[in-house]
Design a protein around this motif. Structure first.
Motif: not given
Length: 480
Positions: A204, A209, A214, A217-218, A223, A225, A242, A244, A257, A259
């Protein structure tokens, strides 16, 4: 850097060179073993390189030779690896005389049939012996990965382009090997292998991250990826994005971002926010994959969530602070109302601006509003007017404009972290990807360099230009 031994160039009758080497060292290639504890045998390496470049013999023989070359490289120190690369770069280059001869033959060909034959000879003469060696790395199970890692090291150690020949050969090979048709798009989620999730954390490059929480959450239900993978590097993401899934345009990365924010049912989302795109392999720098990744992800998201109407980024502006700080070194660059405050209170204007951005005092509200208008117009000017070779100097802007995006919105204090304030005075921007406009925008950008922007951004650019006493041709394209 000079190599340890002076090898004859590969373009001088390679077959006779091999015969000479074999007379000198006998059957060393067949019988020699690489002692990982012993010193590098540069003479043996020279013989291996010449025989591999000749491409004589069976595939099994070539595989064995490339394996020994790779073993040699692996056990080299950092300094010896540079010598290895210098040897390939200097002694296995294109034969200039051979190229000139092929060009003359092409220019002097009398008809289309002979011209076609000379074209083949010309193309062959333009391929360096070095490229023939590197290409055979794909005969090894891990050879492609090893070559990508080798280029990453080359990019770290080269000085003033002293390894440019080898670098360009590698880039040409990778451009073919990593064509979009050979890449597989995969979704990465919390149930993906732990080793892959660890790589996600390590690679990343936009928003660090900070913990497993974290990361979770992503890759939560709202979300996504996605990453590109190659069949010869199945466990290594090449580039990933990534996303959202939200309602409305995201304007602050800390909020995005967070959480502790509630999880949204993704089927209620109307907007996909691309908030991080990271290249995972340094050795593939210069290989274009991002544009194909974004288009594939948009298609995938539309297939999964028909309710999505908007595709936008929340992007940093990594070069803005450096550029603006240089601008502030020139006289009369601050508007009068701001100049009086900052010049009277602080000698270090950039630091004073950051202090002001972090202030919550109510008596500074008017000043902050003026600062906001000025910074937003300056970043708009920077993204659309500051160019090099016809392209935006900001790398993120160049990436998105060249991939068919339009610049839609400037976001005030969208990244209020220390890094965000230092990098871009807290500003971030939204680039919009409209599926029915991406291809046209790409074409227009390639042909004319024209940058599509919203009417809001267009007004900000005009404001910045008026302070400079000029005008420009940025296209104002109203975002709907």
């Amino acid at each position: 850097m000079n190599s340890a031994i002076k090898l004859p160039s590969m373009h001088r009758k390679s077959r006779s060179i091999l015969q000479l080497f074999k007379q000198l060292v006998g059957k060393r290639i067949t019988n020699a073993s690489c002692d990982p504890l012993g010193p590098p045998d540069w003479e043996l390496l020279g013989l291996l390189l010449h025989e591999t470049a000749s491409e004589n013999g069976s595939e099994a023989k070539s595989r064995a030779n490339v394996g020994r070359i790779l073993d040699f490289y692996r056990r080299c120190s950092v300094e010896d690896r540079k010598r290895f690369m210098s040897l390939l770069n200097e002694s296995f280059d294109v034969d200039e005389k051979g190229v000139r001869k092929s060009i003359d033959a092409y220019l002097n060909s009398s008809d289309s049939r002979s011209r076609s034959a000379t074209v083949g000879s010309l193309l062959k003469s333009l391929e360096s012996p070095r490229c023939r060696i590197l290409r055979q790395f794909n005969l090894l199970p891990q050879g492609v990965q090893e070559l990508v890692d080798m280029r990453a090291e080359l990019l770290r150690v080269q000085e003033n382009g002293d390894l440019a020949g080898m670098d360009q050969d590698m880039l040409r090979l990778f451009t073919g090997w990593f064509d979009s048709g050979f890449l597989e798009l995969k979704s990465i989620g919390w149930n993906s292998p732990a080793s892959l999730l660890e790589k996600l954390i390590r690679y990343e490059a936009v928003h660090e991250i900070t913990s497993w929480g974290d990361l979770r959450n992503r890759v939560d239900s709202d979300r996504r990826c996605y990453a590109f993978f190659h069949a010869r590097m199945p466990d290594e993401p090449l580039i990933f994005v990534e996303v959202a899934l939200v309602r409305g345009i995201a304007e602050n990365v800390q909020a995005l971002l967070d959480e502790n924010s509630p999880t949204l049912d993704p089927h209620l989302a109307d907007t996909a926010i691309f908030y991080s795109i990271s290249n995972a392999q340094d050795g593939l720098r210069g290989v274009s994959m991002g544009e194909f990744l974004i288009k594939r992800v948009v298609e995938q998201l539309l297939h999964e969530f028909s309710n999505l109407k908007t595709f936008s980024t929340l992007s940093p502006v990594p070069g803005f602070s450096r550029w603006l700080n240089r601008v502030l070194e020139l006289p009369d660059q601050l508007p009068n109302n701001l100049r009086e405050f900052f010049l009277n209170n602080k000698a270090d204007i950039p630091a004073a601006i950051r202090d002001q951005l972090g202030s919550t005092a109510s008596n500074t509200a008017a000043l902050t509003s003026q600062l906001k208008d000025w910074l937003k117009s300056e970043v708009s000017y920077f993204l659309t007017k500051e160019k090099k070779n016809g392209a935006p100097v900001d790398p993120v802007a160049k990436f998105h404009f060249s991939n068919g995006a339009s610049l839609g919105q400037i976001n005030w204090l969208a990244d209020n972290s220390k890094a965000g304030l230092r990098q871009s005075y807290g500003l971030m921007v939204n680039y919009f990807y409209k599926p029915d406009e991406i291809d046209l925008n790409c074409q227009v950008y390639a042909e004319s360099g024209e940058l599509p922007v919203s009417s809001e951004v267009g007004k900000l650019v005009t404001r910045a230009q008026s302070r400079r006493g000029g005008s420009g041709g940025t296209k104002n394209k109203t975002e709907k």
